[in-house]
Scaffold this motif. Structure first.
Motif, PDB file in Angstrom:
ATOM      1  N   TYR A 194       1.035  -1.242   0.058  1.00 15.37           N
ATOM      2  CA  TYR A 194      -0.060  -0.110  -0.064  1.00 15.37           C
ATOM      3  C   TYR A 194       0.897   1.201  -0.031  1.00 15.37           C
ATOM      4  CZ  TYR A 194      -3.960  -2.782   1.917  1.00 15.37           C
ATOM      5  OH  TYR A 194      -5.090  -3.588   1.976  1.00 15.37           O
ATOM      6  N   SER A 195       1.533   1.584  -1.087  1.00 17.96           N
ATOM      7  CA  SER A 195       2.895   2.475  -1.208  1.00 17.96           C
ATOM      8  C   SER A 195       2.029   3.979  -1.271  1.00 17.96           C
ATOM      9  CB  SER A 195       3.387   2.222  -2.455  1.00 17.96           C
ATOM     10  OG  SER A 195       2.502   2.203  -3.515  1.00 17.96           O
ATOM     11  N   THR A 196       1.185   4.137  -1.626  1.00 16.82           N
ATOM     12  CA  THR A 196       0.337   5.488  -1.661  1.00 16.82           C
ATOM     13  C   THR A 196      -0.963   5.303  -1.110  1.00 16.82           C
ATOM     14  OG1 THR A 196       1.774   6.225  -3.366  1.00 16.82           O
ATOM     15  CG2 THR A 196      -0.233   7.700  -2.783  1.00 16.82           C
ATOM     16  N   LYS A 197      -1.213   5.362   0.327  1.00 15.24           N
ATOM     17  CA  LYS A 197      -2.346   5.305   0.932  1.00 15.24           C
ATOM     18  C   LYS A 197      -2.683   6.577   1.566  1.00 15.24           C
ATOM     19  CE  LYS A 197      -4.583   2.408   4.722  1.00 15.24           C
ATOM     20  NZ  LYS A 197      -4.465   1.512   5.596  1.00 15.24           N
ATOM     21  N   PHE A 198      -3.858   7.360   1.219  1.00 18.85           N
ATOM     22  CA  PHE A 198      -4.313   8.602   1.864  1.00 18.85           C
ATOM     23  C   PHE A 198      -5.064   8.422   3.072  1.00 18.85           C
ATOM     24  CE2 PHE A 198      -3.411   9.195  -2.737  1.00 18.85           C
ATOM     25  CZ  PHE A 198      -2.678  10.319  -2.725  1.00 18.85           C
ATOM     26  N   SER A 199      -4.806   9.440   3.707  1.00 12.34           N
ATOM     27  CA  SER A 199      -5.612   9.584   5.133  1.00 12.34           C
ATOM     28  C   SER A 199      -7.244  10.211   4.514  1.00 12.34           C
ATOM     29  CB  SER A 199      -5.014  10.551   6.093  1.00 12.34           C
ATOM     30  OG  SER A 199      -5.823  10.888   7.080  1.00 12.34           O
ATOM     31  N   SER A 200      -8.020   9.197   4.113  1.00 14.36           N
ATOM     32  CA  SER A 200      -9.141   9.591   3.637  1.00 14.36           C
ATOM     33  C   SER A 200     -10.419   9.211   4.484  1.00 14.36           C
ATOM     34  CB  SER A 200      -9.226   8.664   2.329  1.00 14.36           C
ATOM     35  OG  SER A 200     -10.513   8.713   1.747  1.00 14.36           O
ATOM     36  N   ALA A 201     -11.605  10.115   4.263  1.00 15.23           N
ATOM     37  CA  ALA A 201     -12.796   9.980   4.876  1.00 15.23           C
ATOM     38  C   ALA A 201     -13.438   8.883   4.206  1.00 15.23           C
ATOM     39  CB  ALA A 201     -13.628  10.981   4.737  1.00 15.23           C
ATOM     40  N   LEU A 202     -12.892   8.065   3.309  1.00 12.53           N
ATOM     41  CA  LEU A 202     -13.680   7.095   2.504  1.00 12.53           C
ATOM     42  C   LEU A 202     -13.611   5.740   3.355  1.00 12.53           C
ATOM     43  CD1 LEU A 202     -12.711   8.003  -1.136  1.00 12.53           C
ATOM     44  CD2 LEU A 202     -15.185   7.948  -0.094  1.00 12.53           C
ATOM     45  N   TYR A 203     -12.848   5.568   4.261  1.00 14.76           N
ATOM     46  CA  TYR A 203     -12.594   4.475   4.969  1.00 14.76           C
ATOM     47  C   TYR A 203     -13.619   4.041   6.047  1.00 14.76           C
ATOM     48  CZ  TYR A 203      -7.934   5.180   2.984  1.00 14.76           C
ATOM     49  OH  TYR A 203      -6.967   5.302   2.067  1.00 14.76           O
ATOM     50  N   GLY A 204     -14.518   4.988   6.214  1.00 13.40           N
ATOM     51  CA  GLY A 204     -15.126   4.863   7.660  1.00 13.40           C
ATOM     52  C   GLY A 204     -16.061   3.610   7.611  1.00 13.40           C
ATOM     53  N   PRO A 205     -16.839   2.890   6.604  1.00 16.55           N
ATOM     54  CA  PRO A 205     -17.440   1.853   6.241  1.00 16.55           C
ATOM     55  C   PRO A 205     -16.510   0.417   6.571  1.00 16.55           C
ATOM     56  CG  PRO A 205     -18.364   2.936   4.571  1.00 16.55           C
ATOM     57  CD  PRO A 205     -16.978   3.622   5.284  1.00 16.55           C
ATOM     58  N   PHE A 206     -15.292   0.470   6.284  1.00 13.59           N
ATOM     59  CA  PHE A 206     -14.113  -0.353   6.363  1.00 13.59           C
ATOM     60  C   PHE A 206     -14.023  -0.620   7.984  1.00 13.59           C
ATOM     61  CE2 PHE A 206      -9.792  -1.615   7.587  1.00 13.59           C
ATOM     62  CZ  PHE A 206      -9.853  -2.977   6.905  1.00 13.59           C
ATOM     63  N   ARG A 207     -13.866   0.397   8.715  1.00 18.17           N
ATOM     64  CA  ARG A 207     -13.588   0.409  10.275  1.00 18.17           C
ATOM     65  C   ARG A 207     -14.819  -0.274  10.903  1.00 18.17           C
ATOM     66  NH1 ARG A 207     -10.745   6.523   9.860  1.00 18.17           N
ATOM     67  NH2 ARG A 207      -8.760   5.495   8.739  1.00 18.17           N
ATOM     68  N   ASP A 208     -15.844   0.197  10.416  1.00 24.07           N
ATOM     69  CA  ASP A 208     -16.944  -0.973  11.090  1.00 24.07           C
ATOM     70  C   ASP A 208     -16.824  -2.489  10.640  1.00 24.07           C
ATOM     71  OD1 ASP A 208     -19.579  -1.691  11.582  1.00 24.07           O
ATOM     72  OD2 ASP A 208     -20.591  -0.871   9.935  1.00 24.07           O
ATOM     73  N   TYR A 272      -7.339   0.461  -4.972  1.00 21.00           N
ATOM     74  CA  TYR A 272      -8.372  -0.196  -4.077  1.00 21.00           C
ATOM     75  C   TYR A 272      -9.394   0.808  -4.137  1.00 21.00           C
ATOM     76  CZ  TYR A 272      -9.415  -2.828   0.045  1.00 21.00           C
ATOM     77  OH  TYR A 272     -10.172  -3.585   1.191  1.00 21.00           O
ATOM     78  N   GLN A 273     -10.528   0.173  -4.736  1.00 23.11           N
ATOM     79  CA  GLN A 273     -11.649   0.877  -4.691  1.00 23.11           C
ATOM     80  C   GLN A 273     -12.357   0.567  -3.317  1.00 23.11           C
ATOM     81  OE1 GLN A 273     -15.414  -0.751  -6.815  1.00 23.11           O
ATOM     82  NE2 GLN A 273     -15.370   1.641  -7.857  1.00 23.11           N
ATOM     83  N   VAL A 274     -12.298   1.666  -2.192  1.00 24.17           N
ATOM     84  CA  VAL A 274     -12.537   1.205  -0.946  1.00 24.17           C
ATOM     85  C   VAL A 274     -13.773   1.191  -0.436  1.00 24.17           C
ATOM     86  CG1 VAL A 274     -10.303   2.288  -0.301  1.00 24.17           C
ATOM     87  CG2 VAL A 274     -12.226   3.819  -0.508  1.00 24.17           C
ATOM     88  N   SER A 275     -14.113   1.021   0.905  1.00 20.60           N
ATOM     89  CA  SER A 275     -15.435   0.838   1.301  1.00 20.60           C
ATOM     90  C   SER A 275     -16.388   2.066   1.099  1.00 20.60           C
ATOM     91  CB  SER A 275     -15.506   0.484   2.730  1.00 20.60           C
ATOM     92  OG  SER A 275     -14.692   1.599   3.521  1.00 20.60           O
TER      93      SER A 275
END
Length: 327
Positions: A194-208, A272-275
């Motif tokens: 995961y060489s370029t991983k942004f601090s994104s608001a799009l990860y919320g559902p993943f943390r669930d 990665y098309q994220v959660s």
């Protein structure tokens, strides 16, 4: 010039398939799954309709279903029964990921099993490694956490995984993991960083889904600021120099420019098309605002068009079926 140049000539329906510049196939897709040590039957992820946490006992059955759809690769996340400050359950021999990998490889030997190498699901504080006091207060300690990542990666290789994917965004993580794998006799196990991983608001559902929420702070001191494209390129270039075999950009949908720039480095690129991307499409489609199938396929093609060779998406199984329909 018009009328001699008519671009619509090649848009006749019978000709269109001959001139597609970007073609999405099932071999481009990696399907992510969550395996939970604390449950005995699959559990829906409320913020990701259609996605589930699965018990480890069902890992083989899930892999068989995925293979039947024509998907060759899975990315595995684990939810352990025990958490502590040091993320100990991430590397133990009978850990949740280790057991899931062994189950999958025993049932579907030909499945490419990729493991997420991180500690956020395994620490009681929810951060991606070892926490200690810094000049700004408690934060993730870089070098101390590298030892943990190396140990996790080796344990995953010992369980039979085909590839490890470190996601913690620590300086030096690829080099440390590569050295540890080589020293343990796993020179042939690739590293998909995961060489370029942004601090994104799009990860919320993943943390669930992964039970990886933080007890304090955020991850902005180790994940990338989304405003910075030059630094994003440098992160991937650094991982290339440290021995990464595949580079990843995460999230995918808002970062096509970064995918395109990272692709110039010459290594295979995953995106990665994220959660959050999944949940936005799912919510809009369930409200009847968009055509889910058309939007998903368009989004995946756009990611590949930007330069991705592999796409990690929660829509992998659906997309495989829709691609079959187009044959």
């Amino acid at each position: 010039m018009f009328p001699q140049r008519r671009l619509r000539r090649l848009r006749k329906r019978i000709l269109q398939p001959l001139f597609k510049e970007t073609v999405l196939t099932k071999d481009d897709l990696i399907a992510p799954y969550f395996f939970d040590e604390t449950i005995s039957e699959k559990k829906p992820v409320e913020s990701m309709p259609g996605q589930f946490r699965y018990p480890v006992s069902e890992a083989g059955a899930v892999a068989e279903r995925v293979k039947s759809k024509g998907i060759r690769a899975m990315l595995i996340f684990g939810i352990p029964k025990d958490k502590d400050p040091a993320g100990t359950s991430a590397w133990i021999k009978d850990g949740v990921v280790q057991k899931a990998v062994a189950e999958i490889k025993s049932k579907v030997p030909g499945m490419v099993v990729i493991t997420d190498v991180c500690a956020c699901e395994y620490t009681d504080h929810g951060h991606c490694g070892i926490i200690g006091e810094t000049c700004g207060g408690p934060d993730l300690l870089n070098d101390e956490s590298l030892e943990l990542m190396a140990r996790i990666a080796v344990s995953h290789a010992e369980s039979g995984c085909d590839m490890v994917a470190p996601s913690c965004m620590l300086d030096g993580m690829v080099l440390k993991i590569r050295e540890a794998l080589d020293d343990a006799g796993f020179e042939e196990v690739p590293v998909m960083s995961y060489s370029t991983k942004f601090s994104s608001a799009l990860y919320g559902p993943f943390r669930d889904a992964a039970d990886s929420g933080m007890s304090f702070g955020d991850r902005s001191t180790y994940q990338m600021a989304y405003e910075n494209s030059r630094e994003a390129f440098l992160e991937s270039e650094t991982d290339l120099d440290e021995g990464a075999d595949i580079l990843m950009v995460k999230p995918a949908g808002f970062y096509h420019d970064v995918i395109a720039s990272v692709a110039t480095l010459g290594l295979p690129v995953a995106a990665y098309q994220v959660s959050g991307e999944y949940s936005m499409i799912k919510a809009a489609s369930e409200n009847g605002w968009i055509d889910e199938k058309r939007i998903v396929l368009e989004s995946l093609v756009s990611i590949k068009r930007a330069g991705a060779d592999l796409i990690i998406t929660y829509y992998a199984e659906n997309a495989a079926g829709w691609l079959d329909e187009k044959q």
